[in-house]
Design an enzyme around this catalytic site. Structure first.
Site, PDB file in Angstrom:
ATOM      1  N   SER A   1       0.792  -1.223   0.000  1.00 42.67           N
ATOM      2  CA  SER A   1       0.000   0.000   0.000  1.00 42.67           C
ATOM      3  C   SER A   1       0.823   1.272   0.000  1.00 42.67           C
ATOM      4  CB  SER A   1      -0.933   0.009   1.218  1.00 42.67           C
ATOM      5  OG  SER A   1      -0.189  -0.030   2.427  1.00 42.67           O
TER       6      SER A   1
ATOM      7  N   HIS B   1      -5.193  -3.915  -2.362  1.00 37.74           N
ATOM      8  CA  HIS B   1      -4.864  -2.980  -3.443  1.00 37.74           C
ATOM      9  C   HIS B   1      -4.695  -3.676  -4.790  1.00 37.74           C
ATOM     10  CE1 HIS B   1      -4.324   0.342  -0.600  1.00 37.74           C
ATOM     11  NE2 HIS B   1      -3.835  -0.588   0.210  1.00 37.74           N
TER      12      HIS B   1
ATOM     13  N   LYS C   1     -11.854   0.087  -1.518  1.00 38.95           N
ATOM     14  CA  LYS C   1     -10.847   0.677  -2.410  1.00 38.95           C
ATOM     15  C   LYS C   1     -11.355   0.626  -3.854  1.00 38.95           C
ATOM     16  CE  LYS C   1      -7.234  -0.213   0.931  1.00 38.95           C
ATOM     17  NZ  LYS C   1      -8.138  -0.697   2.007  1.00 38.95           N
TER      18      LYS C   1
END
Length: 394
Positions: free
Chosen positions: A179, A207, A242
């Protein structure tokens, strides 16, 4: 107690490490009003622009008609049909047999690790793993071994130590995409070592989910991009706050894994279930991931950013993900550059210890499919000016 609190806060301020909340009027899209001023945000994890997508918002509003909340844990009376539909869609997108919803990625990582290993077992982790993986390992009670970031040779030494030391279970837990650095774990090599040393591989796809994948599973994440399937990467954790633009998290894997976690993951069992509105918004976000060319647009923006940054001779890290860190080292310098960018109309995260190791303070620039090339050009021009003003060589 008050004296202790004030002393620690004063210490944090003196170290240039004090954090404060920025006030947003709405989710960045990527324009946002931040502390009363309109800025272009390059600090969000909304990689596909789904947090402000009108269809996702409409789906979430329809889901709210089912109730404001789940009212209890999933196993008491909080599991709705929309929850099951979302779990089925996650399993489909990731190429796994089943999936289980959690309140957050932190809750998922802590719950999964603690459920799978304990005293007499070993957890092996990358030194730059996310805090939730690290805390999960510590809380589990298992022996805890770490290895240098993305160093496969160092990992093998630790797996050898773990196998020689214990007859119990070995869990290797890593981030798929890191990240703060934006780089990707060498998952294929790691999976090979797990097979050799009879270890289980857990990949945090916070991610990677939604923005990476394979031909068959284009949104599944970094494990799929590395050619791994359910057998070679048996435990996948992903977040929905995300790339999906919403909230919550999941674990995907075999039906047996999901049934086991349903029985033994305390952070799943002993907490109120995801609200039906959030589940409905997440479900439609995943459908749009499959239908729209959002991943291709994001990759185009990443390529454009790196090409234009090279023209400015900006010292970026070697990242091909949406996370593009610019290491400046000094906390004071990072704060100064971030402040100048904000004055120029751009919001970029100033990342400092303890989030990153001492001496590696950085700007964390994050890109979205919703950014325009003009916005990227504006950021890079402002960044070059800010770096020159604080005498950072470029």
């Amino acid at each position: 107690m008050q004296d202790f609190l004030e002393a620690r806060l004063a210490e944090r301020r003196a170290q240039q490490l004090y954090r404060y909340h920025k006030l947003l009027t709405a989710a960045p899209g990527p324009l946002a009003v931040v502390d009363g001023r309109e800025l272009v945000t390059f600090s969000s994890n909304d990689y596909l622009g789904l947090a402000t997508h009108p269809e996702v918002i409409a789906a979430q509003q329809r889901g709210a008609a089912l109730g404001a909340g789940a009212t209890a844990s999933h196993l008491v009376n909080g599991h709705f049909e929309i929850h099951q539909q979302l779990q089925n869609k996650i399993a489909e997108v990731t190429g796994r047999e089943a999936a289980l919803l959690f309140g957050s990625g932190y809750m998922a990582n802590v719950g999964v690790i603690s459920a799978l290993v304990g005293r007499g077992d070993v957890v092996v982790q990358d030194k730059l793993n996310h805090a939730s993986l690290i805390d999960g390992g510590r809380i589990s009670g298992a022996d805890y071994l770490r290895f240098a970031h993305n160093d496969v040779a160092a990992l093998e030494i630790q797996l050898q130590r773990a196998r020689e030391k214990r007859d119990g279970k070995i869990l290797l837990a890593v981030d798929g995409v890191y990240s703060m650095d934006g780089d990707t774990a060498p998952l294929a090599e790691m999976a090979g070592l797990c097979k050799q040393y009879d270890a289980w591989l857990m990949v945090d796809e916070a991610h990677g989910f939604g923005v990476m994948g394979s031909n068959h599973f284009p949104c599944a994440g970094s494990a799929a991009a590395a050619g791994l399937d359910q057998d070679t990467a048996p435990i996948i954790m992903g977040t929905l706050g995300k790339a999906a633009g919403n909230a919550g998290a999941f674990v995907a894997g075999s039906r047996a894994l999901i049934d086991y976690l349903t029985q033994f993951a305390r952070t799943y069992i002993y907490t109120t279930g995801m609200s039906p509105a959030v589940a409905a918004g997440n479900l439609h976000a995943l459908e749009l991931m499959q239908e729209l060319p959002l991943r291709e647009t994001l990759n185009a923006r990443i390529r454009y950013f790196r090409q234009r940054a090279a023209a400015y001779s900006l010292p970026l890290e070697n990242s091909t993900s949406a996370i593009q860190p610019l290491l400046l080292g000094c906390e004071k310098t990072v704060l100064a550059v971030s402040e100048q960018l904000q004055q120029s109309g751009f919001l970029v995260g100033a990342i400092r210890p303890p989030t990153v190791p001492a001496g590696t303070a950085r700007l964390r620039i994050t890109l979205s499919a919703a950014h325009s090339e003009a916005q990227i050009d504006g950021l890079l021009s402002a960044l070059a000016t800010a770096l020159q003003s604080v005498a950072v060589p470029v």
